[in-house]
Design an enzyme around this catalytic site. Structure first.
Site, PDB file in Angstrom:
ATOM      1  N   ASP A 137      -2.206  -6.686 -17.816  1.00 19.84           N
ATOM      2  CA  ASP A 137      -2.024  -5.387 -18.465  1.00 19.84           C
ATOM      3  C   ASP A 137      -2.502  -4.270 -17.552  1.00 19.84           C
ATOM      4  O   ASP A 137      -3.589  -4.363 -16.967  1.00 19.84           O
ATOM      5  CB  ASP A 137      -2.833  -5.315 -19.762  1.00 19.84           C
ATOM      6  CG  ASP A 137      -2.184  -6.064 -20.904  1.00 19.84           C
ATOM      7  OD1 ASP A 137      -1.139  -6.703 -20.688  1.00 19.84           O
ATOM      8  OD2 ASP A 137      -2.730  -6.016 -22.023  1.00 19.84           O
ATOM      9  N   ARG A 162      -3.979 -25.508 -28.535  1.00 21.52           N
ATOM     10  CA  ARG A 162      -4.160 -26.887 -29.015  1.00 21.52           C
ATOM     11  C   ARG A 162      -3.301 -27.150 -30.255  1.00 21.52           C
ATOM     12  O   ARG A 162      -2.720 -28.233 -30.404  1.00 21.52           O
ATOM     13  CB  ARG A 162      -5.633 -27.159 -29.315  1.00 21.52           C
ATOM     14  CG  ARG A 162      -6.502 -27.325 -28.074  1.00 21.52           C
ATOM     15  CD  ARG A 162      -7.878 -27.876 -28.444  1.00 21.52           C
ATOM     16  NE  ARG A 162      -8.752 -28.057 -27.309  1.00 21.52           N
ATOM     17  CZ  ARG A 162      -8.749 -29.107 -26.495  1.00 21.52           C
ATOM     18  NH1 ARG A 162      -7.864 -30.080 -26.682  1.00 21.52           N
ATOM     19  NH2 ARG A 162      -9.614 -29.200 -25.496  1.00 21.52           N
ATOM     20  N   LYS A 184       5.418  -3.258 -24.281  1.00 18.70           N
ATOM     21  CA  LYS A 184       5.304  -3.704 -25.670  1.00 18.70           C
ATOM     22  C   LYS A 184       6.009  -2.755 -26.633  1.00 18.70           C
ATOM     23  O   LYS A 184       5.956  -1.536 -26.474  1.00 18.70           O
ATOM     24  CB  LYS A 184       3.828  -3.795 -26.083  1.00 18.70           C
ATOM     25  CG  LYS A 184       3.020  -4.852 -25.349  1.00 18.70           C
ATOM     26  CD  LYS A 184       1.581  -4.882 -25.866  1.00 18.70           C
ATOM     27  CE  LYS A 184       0.706  -5.853 -25.073  1.00 18.70           C
ATOM     28  NZ  LYS A 184       1.079  -7.253 -25.283  1.00 18.70           N
ATOM     29  N   GLY A 187      -7.856 -13.084 -24.946  1.00 15.96           N
ATOM     30  CA  GLY A 187      -9.255 -13.452 -24.755  1.00 15.96           C
ATOM     31  C   GLY A 187      -9.604 -13.986 -23.389  1.00 15.96           C
ATOM     32  O   GLY A 187     -10.760 -14.334 -23.134  1.00 15.96           O
ATOM     33  N   GLY A 237      -5.188  -9.354 -20.617  1.00  9.15           N
ATOM     34  CA  GLY A 237      -5.069  -8.010 -21.156  1.00  9.15           C
ATOM     35  C   GLY A 237      -6.187  -7.107 -20.688  1.00  9.15           C
ATOM     36  O   GLY A 237      -6.090  -6.424 -19.673  1.00  9.15           O
ATOM     37  N   SER A 238      -7.298  -7.147 -21.425  1.00 12.67           N
ATOM     38  CA  SER A 238      -8.431  -6.272 -21.110  1.00 12.67           C
ATOM     39  C   SER A 238      -9.341  -6.868 -20.043  1.00 12.67           C
ATOM     40  O   SER A 238     -10.168  -6.161 -19.471  1.00 12.67           O
ATOM     41  CB  SER A 238      -9.238  -6.011 -22.386  1.00 12.67           C
ATOM     42  OG  SER A 238      -8.401  -5.624 -23.446  1.00 12.67           O
ATOM     43  N   GLY A 277      -8.215  -8.288 -26.889  1.00  9.91           N
ATOM     44  CA  GLY A 277      -9.229  -7.259 -26.735  1.00  9.91           C
ATOM     45  C   GLY A 277     -10.640  -7.692 -27.049  1.00  9.91           C
ATOM     46  O   GLY A 277     -11.540  -6.857 -27.137  1.00  9.91           O
TER      47      GLY A 277
END
Length: 295
Positions: free
Chosen positions: A25, A166, A82, A215, A236-237, A154
């Site tokens: 991102d 999983r 997005k 995550g 992402g973050s 996030g």
């Protein structure tokens, strides 16, 4: 005017080309260049990374087209953007800008609480999130060319991405073991389209690539998701909320490629500085859990 759509084979093939790589991102051209130089296979252009979207609250929408065009002009790798779940016009706007992929994303505030987009109507391939085989199969039936775990965006907390990867893989194994006469009941119970389940059973896997997302914050996180069967990793973050984005970006790319080389991962993890600040999932209220968006 008649819409010209990309064939399923072409769109899935485009997504396959990103397999084994990292998608990052970014919110501007400078970050886009850092991601490209670090070895990202593609980038996601946003106004705010998920951690900032979470912190700001309110309604989160498609990025300003100026940002998307700025990022597209700064790099030579594919650019994603997005749109809100079910937002027909945001998706068409992004397609008109010439993005390489559209993510119909739960990170943004959903525009439609009943319908996802019919992604087969678009030339550009779509990415969608999933937590289980029911969600995965529904998105594939709608025309998604690439999937990713939802995780919990996030948060910098890998636990939900692990759970979702999983879960999907366990259910793929279950589908592969079922007789065709048992598959109809399984389809009814999971809300998964029967024809997609038949394809999964025949292949022994999803018919599209499934990346890890939601995550990933460290090189070890990225390697873990690859070991669990991810086809690649979205970050992402985790990059630009870390202490040293350029070093984290390079380390995560290397760890994703060499996910079974523990000595290398140890070396990559040394002296990186602080990872992004994480959030314990149990502290989130139900309405704060982005993974619950979508149906």
């Amino acid at each position: 005017m008649t819409n010209v759509t990309g064939t399923e084979r072409v769109k899935r093939g485009m997504a396959e080309m990103q397999k084994g790589g990292v998608i990052m991102d970014v919110i501007n051209a400078e970050q886009a260049k850092i991601a490209e130089e670090a070895g990202a296979v593609a980038i996601m252009a946003l106004e705010r990374v998920p951690a900032d979207i979470r912190a700001a609250g309110g309604v989160s929408r498609m990025a300003d087209p100026t940002i998307v065009e700025e990022v597209m002009g700064a790099v030579s790798i594919p650019v994603m953007a997005k749109c809100r779940i079910g937002h027909l016009v945001e998706a068409r706007v992004l397609e008109s800008l010439g993005v390489d992929y559209i993510d119909e994303s739960e990170v943004l505030t959903p525009a439609d609480e009943v319908y996802h987009l019919n992604k087969r109507d678009y030339t550009v391939p779509f990415v969608c999130g999933c937590r289980d085989i029911g969600e995965a199969a529904r998105r594939i039936a709608e025309g998604a060319s690439m999937l990713r775990t939802k995780g919990e965006p996030g948060t910098g907390n890998i636990v939900e991405a692990v759970r979702h990867m999983r879960q999907v893989n366990a259910e793929i194994r279950q589908v592969a073991s079922l007789r065709e006469d048992e598959l109809m009941t399984y389809a009814k119970n999971t809300g998964a389209p029967y024809e997609v389940l038949l394809e999964i059973k025949r292949l022994g896997r999803l018919p599209v690539v499934n990346f890890a997302a939601g995550g990933v914050a460290t090189p070890a996180d990225a390697a873990l998701m690859m070991q669990l069967g991810a086809d690649g990793v979205f970050v992402g973050s985790g990059i630009f909320k870390s202490e040293n984005p350029a070093k984290f970006a390079r380390a995560i790319v290397e760890a994703t490629t060499h996910y079974e080389d523990y000595e290398l991962i140890a070396s990559l993890s040394k002296g990186l500085g602080n990872a992004m600040k994480g959030i314990e999932i149990s502290t989130l209220l139900p309405e704060q859990r982005m993974q619950e968006r979508g149906w």
